[in-house]
Design an enzyme around this catalytic site. Structure first.
Site, PDB file in Angstrom:
ATOM      1  N   ASP A 128      -3.924   1.967  11.536  1.00 30.85           N
ATOM      2  CA  ASP A 128      -5.287   1.603  11.923  1.00 30.85           C
ATOM      3  C   ASP A 128      -5.236   1.106  13.370  1.00 30.85           C
ATOM      4  O   ASP A 128      -5.265   1.915  14.299  1.00 30.85           O
ATOM      5  CB  ASP A 128      -5.751   0.538  10.925  1.00 30.85           C
ATOM      6  N   PHE A 172     -13.785   2.521   5.308  1.00 37.98           N
ATOM      7  CA  PHE A 172     -12.802   1.780   4.522  1.00 37.98           C
ATOM      8  C   PHE A 172     -12.277   2.656   3.401  1.00 37.98           C
ATOM      9  O   PHE A 172     -12.996   3.068   2.509  1.00 37.98           O
ATOM     10  CB  PHE A 172     -13.334   0.434   4.012  1.00 37.98           C
ATOM     11  N   LYS A 229      -6.084   6.517  11.132  1.00 35.01           N
ATOM     12  CA  LYS A 229      -7.468   6.220  11.521  1.00 35.01           C
ATOM     13  C   LYS A 229      -7.464   5.991  13.036  1.00 35.01           C
ATOM     14  O   LYS A 229      -7.460   4.851  13.504  1.00 35.01           O
ATOM     15  CB  LYS A 229      -7.909   4.946  10.792  1.00 35.01           C
ATOM     16  N   ARG A 278      -5.934   0.498  -5.831  1.00 33.40           N
ATOM     17  CA  ARG A 278      -4.642   1.065  -5.400  1.00 33.40           C
ATOM     18  C   ARG A 278      -4.213   2.202  -6.323  1.00 33.40           C
ATOM     19  O   ARG A 278      -3.545   3.136  -5.904  1.00 33.40           O
ATOM     20  CB  ARG A 278      -3.540   0.001  -5.429  1.00 33.40           C
ATOM     21  N   ASP A 323      -5.919  -0.474  -0.899  1.00 33.39           N
ATOM     22  CA  ASP A 323      -6.803  -1.337  -1.669  1.00 33.39           C
ATOM     23  C   ASP A 323      -8.017  -1.789  -0.886  1.00 33.39           C
ATOM     24  O   ASP A 323      -8.042  -1.755   0.342  1.00 33.39           O
ATOM     25  CB  ASP A 323      -6.040  -2.595  -2.111  1.00 33.39           C
ATOM     26  N   GLU A 335       4.290   4.066   5.736  1.00 32.26           N
ATOM     27  CA  GLU A 335       3.108   3.204   5.657  1.00 32.26           C
ATOM     28  C   GLU A 335       1.963   3.977   5.019  1.00 32.26           C
ATOM     29  O   GLU A 335       1.949   5.213   5.022  1.00 32.26           O
ATOM     30  CB  GLU A 335       2.785   2.740   7.096  1.00 32.26           C
ATOM     31  N   ASP A 336       0.994   3.251   4.472  1.00 31.58           N
ATOM     32  CA  ASP A 336      -0.153   3.927   3.853  1.00 31.58           C
ATOM     33  C   ASP A 336      -1.143   4.455   4.893  1.00 31.58           C
ATOM     34  O   ASP A 336      -1.614   5.572   4.805  1.00 31.58           O
ATOM     35  CB  ASP A 336      -0.856   3.011   2.826  1.00 31.58           C
ATOM     36  N   GLY A 338       0.769  -1.238   0.000  1.00 26.43           N
ATOM     37  CA  GLY A 338       0.000   0.000   0.000  1.00 26.43           C
ATOM     38  C   GLY A 338       0.798   1.285   0.000  1.00 26.43           C
ATOM     39  O   GLY A 338       0.373   2.298  -0.546  1.00 26.43           O
TER      40      GLY A 338
HETATM   41  P1  IMP Z   1      -2.767  -1.784  11.425  1.00 30.65           P
HETATM   42  O1  IMP Z   1      -1.686  -2.799  11.648  1.00 30.65           O
HETATM   43  O2  IMP Z   1      -4.085  -2.241  11.966  1.00 30.65           O
HETATM   44  O3  IMP Z   1      -2.408  -0.391  11.869  1.00 30.65           O
HETATM   45  O4  IMP Z   1      -3.105  -1.809   9.910  1.00 30.65           O
HETATM   46  C1  IMP Z   1      -2.369  -1.246   8.959  1.00 30.65           C
HETATM   47  C2  IMP Z   1      -2.683  -1.942   7.638  1.00 30.65           C
HETATM   48  O5  IMP Z   1      -4.057  -2.285   7.512  1.00 30.65           O
HETATM   49  C3  IMP Z   1      -2.385  -1.004   6.512  1.00 30.65           C
HETATM   50  O6  IMP Z   1      -1.107  -1.226   6.010  1.00 30.65           O
HETATM   51  C4  IMP Z   1      -3.431  -1.366   5.488  1.00 30.65           C
HETATM   52  O7  IMP Z   1      -2.925  -2.348   4.621  1.00 30.65           O
HETATM   53  C5  IMP Z   1      -4.554  -1.984   6.232  1.00 30.65           C
HETATM   54  N1  IMP Z   1      -5.699  -1.062   6.359  1.00 30.65           N
HETATM   55  C6  IMP Z   1      -6.197  -0.533   7.498  1.00 30.65           C
HETATM   56  N2  IMP Z   1      -7.236   0.264   7.268  1.00 30.65           N
HETATM   57  C7  IMP Z   1      -7.397   0.267   5.928  1.00 30.65           C
HETATM   58  C8  IMP Z   1      -8.316   0.944   5.051  1.00 30.65           C
HETATM   59  O8  IMP Z   1      -9.214   1.705   5.450  1.00 30.65           O
HETATM   60  N3  IMP Z   1      -8.157   0.710   3.724  1.00 30.65           N
HETATM   61  C9  IMP Z   1      -7.192  -0.110   3.226  1.00 30.65           C
HETATM   62  N4  IMP Z   1      -6.314  -0.753   3.994  1.00 30.65           N
HETATM   63  C10 IMP Z   1      -6.425  -0.577   5.342  1.00 30.65           C
HETATM   64 MG    MG Z   2      -0.711  -2.265   4.231  1.00 31.70          MG
END
Ligand code: IMP
Ligand code: MG
Length: 174
Positions: free
Chosen positions: A101, A150, A129, A163, A157, A97-98, A42
């Protein structure tokens, strides 16, 4: 069930914000160099655009860890799929990172590069987020804070789609 993408942050806004982050990183690391660790897949669009806006020397490498797959719920655990090739020992690492979350991906990657004796480890995410955070993580550079929806586009994606959208949007299912 059909889905559509509604634009949330325009291409111009995203690019302008990336230019600001590039400037901030260049100022913070003036006289030094940085090692960008791009989290596949991402963050590719963001990391390359950002690297072009950084005026200090940049090394670029790629890492891939397990992510959501086709589900929209985080597993809470990260698994290494592809590690970087180059050494980050003594380097100013910036993990790019993209989106942050739950926080597990960036939180655990930060610990990993600290264990590998980087000189410094900074976190940089195009999107944040905060509503869904489970692991407390300090992100040094954030492009935009987004609601608990989302998000797709600019590298992000939904089931491997969208993407390549040049803007950031929200998936709506109906
Ligand atoms: P974390 O480990 O929960 O912080 O998640 C990070 C990863 O979750 C990111 O690199 C994304 O690939 C994916 N992700 C979390 N939220 C979204 C979203 O709203 N759209 C797309 N990918 C997401
Ligand atoms: Mg990711």
């Amino acid at each position: 069930m059909s889905e559509r993408v509604v634009e949330m942050i325009s291409e111009e806004e995203v690019n302008a914000r990336i230019a600001e982050i590039g400037k901030a990183i260049s100022e913070e690391f003036a006289g030094e160099s940085v090692f960008i660790v791009c989290v596949l897949r991402g963050a590719v669009f963001f990391a390359t655009e950002l690297a072009k806006r950084i005026t200090v020397p940049v090394t670029l490498d790629f890492i891939q860890v397990s992510s959501y797959g086709s589900s929209t719920v985080s597993s809470g655990d990260i698994k290494m799929i592809r590690d970087i090739d180059l050494s980050t020992k003594g380097r100013n690492v910036i993990i790019v990172e993209d989106i942050i979350d739950t926080g597990y991906t960036l939180g655990k990657l930060k610990n990993l590069f600290n264990q590998r004796h980087a000189k410094s480890v900074k976190l940089c995410s195009l999107l944040d987020k905060p509503d869904r955070r489970e692991m407390e993580v300090d992100v040094d550079y954030v492009g935009f804070t987004v609601p608990d929806k989302f998000i797709v586009g600019y590298g992000l994606d939904y089931d491997q789609k969208y993407r390549n959208l040049p803007y950031v949007g929200v998936v709506e299912l109906d």
